[in-house]
Design an enzyme around this catalytic site. Structure first.
Site, PDB file in Angstrom:
ATOM      1  N   SER A 229      82.544  72.246  45.360  1.00  0.00           N
ATOM      2  CA  SER A 229      83.290  73.039  44.394  1.00  0.00           C
ATOM      3  C   SER A 229      84.564  72.304  44.012  1.00  0.00           C
ATOM      4  O   SER A 229      84.895  71.270  44.578  1.00  0.00           O
ATOM      5  CB  SER A 229      83.663  74.413  44.996  1.00  0.00           C
ATOM      6  OG  SER A 229      82.533  75.151  45.359  1.00  0.00           O
ATOM      7  N   SER A 267      78.015  74.673  42.676  1.00  0.00           N
ATOM      8  CA  SER A 267      79.426  74.310  42.654  1.00  0.00           C
ATOM      9  C   SER A 267      80.252  75.457  42.089  1.00  0.00           C
ATOM     10  O   SER A 267      79.939  76.003  41.034  1.00  0.00           O
ATOM     11  CB  SER A 267      79.635  73.051  41.798  1.00  0.00           C
ATOM     12  OG  SER A 267      80.992  72.678  41.772  1.00  0.00           O
ATOM     13  N   ASP A 269      83.401  76.155  40.221  1.00  0.00           N
ATOM     14  CA  ASP A 269      84.379  75.433  39.401  1.00  0.00           C
ATOM     15  C   ASP A 269      85.314  76.460  38.777  1.00  0.00           C
ATOM     16  O   ASP A 269      84.963  77.111  37.796  1.00  0.00           O
ATOM     17  CB  ASP A 269      83.673  74.602  38.338  1.00  0.00           C
ATOM     18  CG  ASP A 269      82.709  73.598  38.955  1.00  0.00           C
ATOM     19  OD1 ASP A 269      81.607  74.027  39.347  1.00  0.00           O
ATOM     20  OD2 ASP A 269      83.055  72.420  39.046  1.00  0.00           O
TER      21      ASP A 269
END
Length: 351
Positions: A229, A267, A269
């Site tokens: 991340s 991930s 973000d």
């Protein structure tokens, strides 16, 4: 001793940086880290920590700042963003840590806020603590849950203007583009008058994705590294309201993309943006909130603020790589620092 990208002779973008080239160039902003490193045995190795971003030097609950968040990909375990989205303010330090430590950091920050402001939960309402995270379990034995609430308090108490970068605080065990990642920061001056600063916890990507440098095959199986991340914190002293800060936060995603991120399925973000140009007082006699003159959306200055956010985030990610030292971890794993020799290929940004 590791160095920031500019100290190695390279630069990102065209806008000037602040004095330190860090988020703390925004007046009033401070950053604190607690870094935890402990080797119990080969399989149980602690490489983690906490980072605190203080929006200003006063009481954050009594003097809230306008804020916004933008979730580019929501595979994350953040706390507090629902209220930020709804009320468009931040009233606590922005805390960063590893995935399994969000609860402990929230508890420690809450206790700090309760001690700072006796009215919370008594003569007035509750407080919204903001905590973000990344998964450092490639190097860190996350199941030990080494971060305690006291570490969160310590990160807040030791926050300063001259902040550390690299494998420190929340970035201690993070990986980025198959290299050692962590904490990175940068800043820009927009319109010759306002500062935009960025701080990232970088923990994403594969080596083949990193732009501008040659691909170096890893000596390990990248499939063992969690998808990762990135937390991106954008601060400014420009007078923007929450809607405009949301626009600024979205530009951080452009800075991320310029490094080569594919924004993988797994991930998280996430961008949090705030301005400390003015405060929103918790207690007020008036039913109306006074605002300073805000930057016009169609002003050339707004475009420079967007550019500043993009450049600062992109360079902050690079700084998280160039500042991070090679770090050993659990099961004999090693997070290798990116070799500076690879940077000679960045011809178009060379000074």
């Amino acid at each position: 001793m590791r160095s920031k990208l500019r100290d190695l002779g390279f630069s990102i973008g065209t806008l000037p940086t602040g004095e330190r080239n860090q988020i703390t160039d925004v007046p009033g902003v401070k950053v604190g880290h607690v870094t935890i490193r402990e080797d119990m045995d080969e399989r149980t190795v602690i490489r983690t920590g906490v980072t605190a971003v203080l929006p200003h030097g006063g009481n954050w609950f009594l003097e809230k700042v306008p804020a916004a968040c933008f979730v580019l990909n929501g595979f994350g375990k953040t706390v507090g963003l629902v209220q930020v989205e709804e009320l468009r303010t931040i009233e606590s330090p922005i805390m960063l840590t590893n995935t399994f430590s969000v609860g402990a950091v929230w508890q420690g920050t809450l206790e700090h806020m309760l001690a700072m402001t006796p009215e919370i939960g008594d003569t007035t309402g509750s407080v919204n603590i903001v905590v973000g995270e990344c998964n450092d379990s490639y190097l860190n034995t996350a199941r030990v849950m080494a971060v305690t609430k006291e570490h969160a308090k310590q990160a807040i108490a030791t926050a300063r203007v001259d902040m550390e970068e690299g494998a420190v605080g929340a970035g201690t065990g993070m990986m980025c583009f198959g290299w050692k990642g962590g904490i990175g920061s940068s800043s820009r001056i927009a319109g010759g008058m306002y500062t935009v600063g960025a701080l990232v916890v970088s923990n994403f990507g594969r080596r083949e994705e990193l732009r501008l440098v040659p691909y170096v095959p890893p000596s390990f199986d990248e499939r063992d590294v969690p998808p990762g991340s990135i937390m991106m914190i954008v601060a400014t002293d420009a007078p923007l309201d929450a809607r405009q800060l949301k626009r600024l936060a979205k530009r951080a995603a452009v800075g991320l993309a310029r490094t080569g991120s594919h924004v993988h399925h797994g991930s998280g973000d996430i961008v949090i943006a705030f301005s400390n140009a003015y405060m929103i007082r918790h207690f007020a006699d008036s039913s109306h909130q006074p605002l300073p003159p805000l930057v016009r959306d169609d002003a050339p200055l707004m475009n420079e603020l967007f550019q500043a956010a993009i450049e600062a985030v992109e360079e902050a990610i690079w700084n998280s790589l160039t500042m991070a030292e090679t770090t050993t971890g659990r099961n004999g794993r090693v997070g290798e620092a990116i070799p500076y020799s690879l940077l000679r290929w960045i011809k178009w940004t060379e000074k």
